[in-house]
Design a protein around this motif. Sequence first.
Motif, short mmCIF file in Angstrom:
data_model
loop_
_atom_site.label_atom_id
_atom_site.label_comp_id
_atom_site.label_asym_id
_atom_site.label_seq_id
_atom_site.Cartn_x
_atom_site.Cartn_y
_atom_site.Cartn_z
N GLY A 105 11.18 -37.96 3.20
CA GLY A 105 12.00 -38.39 2.10
C GLY A 105 13.45 -38.57 2.52
O GLY A 105 13.85 -38.20 3.63
N ILE A 106 14.22 -39.18 1.64
CA ILE A 106 15.65 -39.39 1.86
C ILE A 106 16.35 -38.86 0.61
O ILE A 106 15.92 -39.14 -0.51
CB ILE A 106 15.97 -40.88 2.08
CG1 ILE A 106 15.25 -41.37 3.35
CG2 ILE A 106 17.46 -41.11 2.18
CD1 ILE A 106 15.36 -42.86 3.58
N SER A 107 17.43 -38.12 0.83
CA SER A 107 18.13 -37.51 -0.29
C SER A 107 19.63 -37.57 -0.07
O SER A 107 20.10 -37.50 1.06
CB SER A 107 17.68 -36.05 -0.44
OG SER A 107 18.38 -35.41 -1.47
N GLU A 108 20.37 -37.68 -1.15
CA GLU A 108 21.83 -37.57 -1.13
C GLU A 108 22.15 -36.13 -1.54
O GLU A 108 21.84 -35.72 -2.66
CB GLU A 108 22.48 -38.55 -2.11
CG GLU A 108 22.27 -40.01 -1.77
CD GLU A 108 23.13 -40.48 -0.61
OE1 GLU A 108 24.21 -39.91 -0.41
OE2 GLU A 108 22.70 -41.41 0.09
N MET A 109 22.71 -35.36 -0.62
CA MET A 109 22.96 -33.95 -0.88
C MET A 109 24.44 -33.63 -0.78
O MET A 109 25.13 -34.15 0.10
CB MET A 109 22.19 -33.08 0.12
CG MET A 109 20.69 -33.26 0.06
SD MET A 109 19.84 -32.25 1.26
CE MET A 109 19.99 -30.65 0.51
N PRO A 110 24.93 -32.74 -1.64
CA PRO A 110 26.31 -32.29 -1.49
C PRO A 110 26.42 -31.39 -0.26
O PRO A 110 25.47 -30.68 0.08
CB PRO A 110 26.58 -31.51 -2.77
CG PRO A 110 25.27 -31.22 -3.38
CD PRO A 110 24.30 -32.21 -2.85
N PRO A 111 27.55 -31.42 0.42
CA PRO A 111 27.72 -30.63 1.64
C PRO A 111 27.53 -29.13 1.44
O PRO A 111 27.16 -28.43 2.38
CB PRO A 111 29.15 -30.94 2.09
CG PRO A 111 29.56 -32.14 1.36
CD PRO A 111 28.73 -32.23 0.14
N GLU A 112 27.75 -28.64 0.24
CA GLU A 112 27.60 -27.21 -0.03
C GLU A 112 26.16 -26.74 0.12
O GLU A 112 25.91 -25.56 0.34
CB GLU A 112 28.09 -26.87 -1.46
CG GLU A 112 29.55 -27.19 -1.72
CD GLU A 112 29.78 -28.66 -2.08
OE1 GLU A 112 28.90 -29.28 -2.72
OE2 GLU A 112 30.84 -29.19 -1.71
N GLN A 113 25.18 -27.65 0.00
CA GLN A 113 23.78 -27.28 0.10
C GLN A 113 23.29 -27.30 1.55
O GLN A 113 22.15 -26.92 1.82
CB GLN A 113 22.91 -28.21 -0.73
CG GLN A 113 23.07 -28.02 -2.21
CD GLN A 113 22.11 -28.89 -2.99
OE1 GLN A 113 21.51 -29.81 -2.48
NE2 GLN A 113 21.96 -28.58 -4.27
N LEU A 114 24.12 -27.72 2.48
CA LEU A 114 23.73 -27.81 3.89
C LEU A 114 24.44 -26.73 4.70
O LEU A 114 25.59 -26.38 4.42
CB LEU A 114 24.09 -29.20 4.44
CG LEU A 114 23.36 -30.36 3.77
CD1 LEU A 114 24.00 -31.67 4.17
CD2 LEU A 114 21.90 -30.34 4.14
N PRO A 115 23.77 -26.21 5.73
CA PRO A 115 24.42 -25.18 6.56
C PRO A 115 25.49 -25.78 7.46
O PRO A 115 25.54 -27.00 7.65
CB PRO A 115 23.26 -24.63 7.39
CG PRO A 115 22.25 -25.71 7.43
CD PRO A 115 22.39 -26.46 6.14
N GLU A 116 26.35 -24.92 8.00
CA GLU A 116 27.41 -25.39 8.89
C GLU A 116 26.84 -25.95 10.19
O GLU A 116 27.42 -26.84 10.78
CB GLU A 116 28.38 -24.25 9.20
CG GLU A 116 29.28 -23.90 8.05
CD GLU A 116 30.31 -22.86 8.45
OE1 GLU A 116 30.67 -22.78 9.64
OE2 GLU A 116 30.75 -22.13 7.55
N THR A 117 25.72 -25.39 10.64
CA THR A 117 25.11 -25.86 11.88
C THR A 117 23.59 -25.71 11.80
O THR A 117 23.08 -24.82 11.12
CB THR A 117 25.65 -25.11 13.11
OG1 THR A 117 25.07 -25.67 14.29
CG2 THR A 117 25.37 -23.64 13.05
N PHE A 118 22.90 -26.59 12.50
CA PHE A 118 21.45 -26.50 12.63
C PHE A 118 21.08 -26.02 14.03
O PHE A 118 19.92 -26.11 14.43
CB PHE A 118 20.81 -27.85 12.35
CG PHE A 118 20.80 -28.22 10.89
CD1 PHE A 118 19.82 -27.73 10.05
CD2 PHE A 118 21.78 -29.03 10.36
CE1 PHE A 118 19.80 -28.06 8.71
CE2 PHE A 118 21.78 -29.37 9.02
CZ PHE A 118 20.78 -28.87 8.19
N GLU A 119 22.04 -25.51 14.79
CA GLU A 119 21.77 -25.02 16.14
C GLU A 119 21.01 -23.70 16.13
O GLU A 119 20.38 -23.35 17.11
CB GLU A 119 23.07 -24.90 16.93
CG GLU A 119 23.68 -26.25 17.25
CD GLU A 119 25.02 -26.16 17.96
OE1 GLU A 119 25.55 -25.04 18.08
OE2 GLU A 119 25.51 -27.19 18.40
N ILE A 120 21.07 -22.98 15.02
CA ILE A 120 20.27 -21.77 14.87
C ILE A 120 18.99 -22.14 14.11
O ILE A 120 18.93 -23.17 13.44
CB ILE A 120 21.05 -20.65 14.15
CG1 ILE A 120 21.55 -21.13 12.78
CG2 ILE A 120 22.20 -20.16 14.98
CD1 ILE A 120 22.19 -20.05 11.97
#
Length: 119
Positions: A28-43
Amino acid sequence: MGIFNKIFGKSNTVRVQFIDVSNGNTIGISEMPPEQLPETFEISTTMHLDNEDWSVEEAIPANSKDFLQSKTLTLKMRKVEYMDPKDILYTLPTISNEIPETSNSSLFNDFEFSILEDD
């Protein structure tokens, strides 16, 4: 001026594309506000989508400063599969009460075998 920015850009959402790694299909494709995403996906990151858990294997780009600037994020994910612990066989005991067969004759006569205290 606020409605003009909403219509013609200046959006503060990030366009996130979810891809299933097992088959390469877009989930899927979604428009998300930045608050719902983590600072990094490296962990290690697990997301809950449509009543299922998905593990993020790769994020392009991985850091929030990069995907906030580009306003796009691609997440390559794999569905988390759970298994019943009762189906795992290595938890069964492997010690047996049976005594192995013995004999008085030796199999090999051409060498001497000795076991010391440390062995």
